[in-house]
Write an enzyme that holds these catalytic residues in place. Structure first.
Site, short mmCIF file in Angstrom:
data_model
loop_
_atom_site.label_atom_id
_atom_site.label_comp_id
_atom_site.label_asym_id
_atom_site.label_seq_id
_atom_site.Cartn_x
_atom_site.Cartn_y
_atom_site.Cartn_z
N GLY A 46 0.92 -1.28 0.38
CA GLY A 46 -0.26 0.15 -0.54
C GLY A 46 1.17 1.33 0.31
N GLN A 51 3.43 9.62 1.84
CA GLN A 51 4.04 8.97 1.30
C GLN A 51 5.63 9.33 0.14
OE1 GLN A 51 2.18 5.36 2.50
NE2 GLN A 51 4.36 5.05 2.96
N CYS A 90 6.19 -0.62 7.16
CA CYS A 90 5.66 0.36 6.16
C CYS A 90 6.84 1.01 5.15
CB CYS A 90 5.53 1.85 6.78
SG CYS A 90 5.05 3.40 6.26
N LEU A 91 7.06 1.31 4.33
CA LEU A 91 7.69 1.78 3.15
C LEU A 91 8.46 3.27 3.61
CD1 LEU A 91 6.21 1.52 -0.95
CD2 LEU A 91 7.58 -0.16 0.58
N HIS A 132 -4.32 1.01 7.66
CA HIS A 132 -2.81 1.44 7.84
C HIS A 132 -3.16 2.76 6.82
CE1 HIS A 132 1.40 0.98 7.72
NE2 HIS A 132 1.54 1.83 6.40
N GLU A 133 -3.26 2.68 5.11
CA GLU A 133 -3.25 3.68 4.37
C GLU A 133 -3.71 5.04 4.65
OE1 GLU A 133 -1.16 3.97 2.52
OE2 GLU A 133 0.01 2.24 2.93
N HIS A 136 -2.60 6.58 7.07
CA HIS A 136 -1.06 8.23 6.92
C HIS A 136 -2.51 9.05 6.27
CE1 HIS A 136 2.26 6.58 6.46
NE2 HIS A 136 2.09 5.07 6.09
#
Length: 161
Positions: A46, A51, A90-91, A132-133, A136
């Site tokens: 995701g 991000q 997480c990226l 999660h997204e 963000h």
């Protein structure tokens, strides 16, 4: 399309709430396409717009192999059921993993790239990614929801007890 830089934990943009998308135009389509390409290159599940340095309510979920990535614009969770506890990364926080509790199932309402409203649901990993997204988009990162950090040994063994 282009691969965009993924911002990391030092960047305060990750803690800011995103603004709603109001214009559904070619520029938005380009951002979405770039985000999809960036996510694919990073081999993530995701990606949210902050991000890649954009404070707009856009996220991409690519948690199910063989299915097209899910594009969520201005998403809102309508319902959630059950609970799952598992490893989450997480990226924007490379090499950091934590034990995070999330719902087992979620139902979400969002707009597509053309502004059309739709509802969709996800279970297990997809539900985890959606939550999660969307976090963000509200300026919340997974570490704020972490029960505890996980060691490399725990990740490799899959034993988080």
């Amino acid at each position: 399309m282009a691969i965009r830089n993924i911002v990391t934990e030092e960047d305060e943009i990750l803690t800011k709430p995103c603004r709603r998308v109001e214009k559904f135009d070619a520029r938005l389509h380009q951002i979405i396409d770039d985000m999809k390409e960036t996510l694919q290159a990073a081999k993530g599940a995701g990606l949210a717009a902050p991000q890649v340095g954009i404070l707009r309510q856009i996220c991409i979920i690519d948690a199910v192999e063989g299915e097209e990535p899910l594009e969520l614009i201005n998403p809102e969770i309508l319902s959630q059921n059950g609970e799952q506890s598992g490893a989450e990364g997480c990226l924007s926080f490379p090499d950091q993993w934590a034990l995070v509790n999330r719902p087992m199932q979620v139902k979400v309402r969002a707009q597509d790239r053309n502004g059309n409203w739709f509802e969709t649901a996800g279970e297990e990993l997809t539900a985890r990614c959606i939550c999660h997204e969307i976090d963000h988009l509200q300026g919340v990162v997974f570490l704020q929801k972490a029960e505890r950090m996980l060691s490399q040994e725990e990740l490799e063994s899959g034993d988080y007890t």
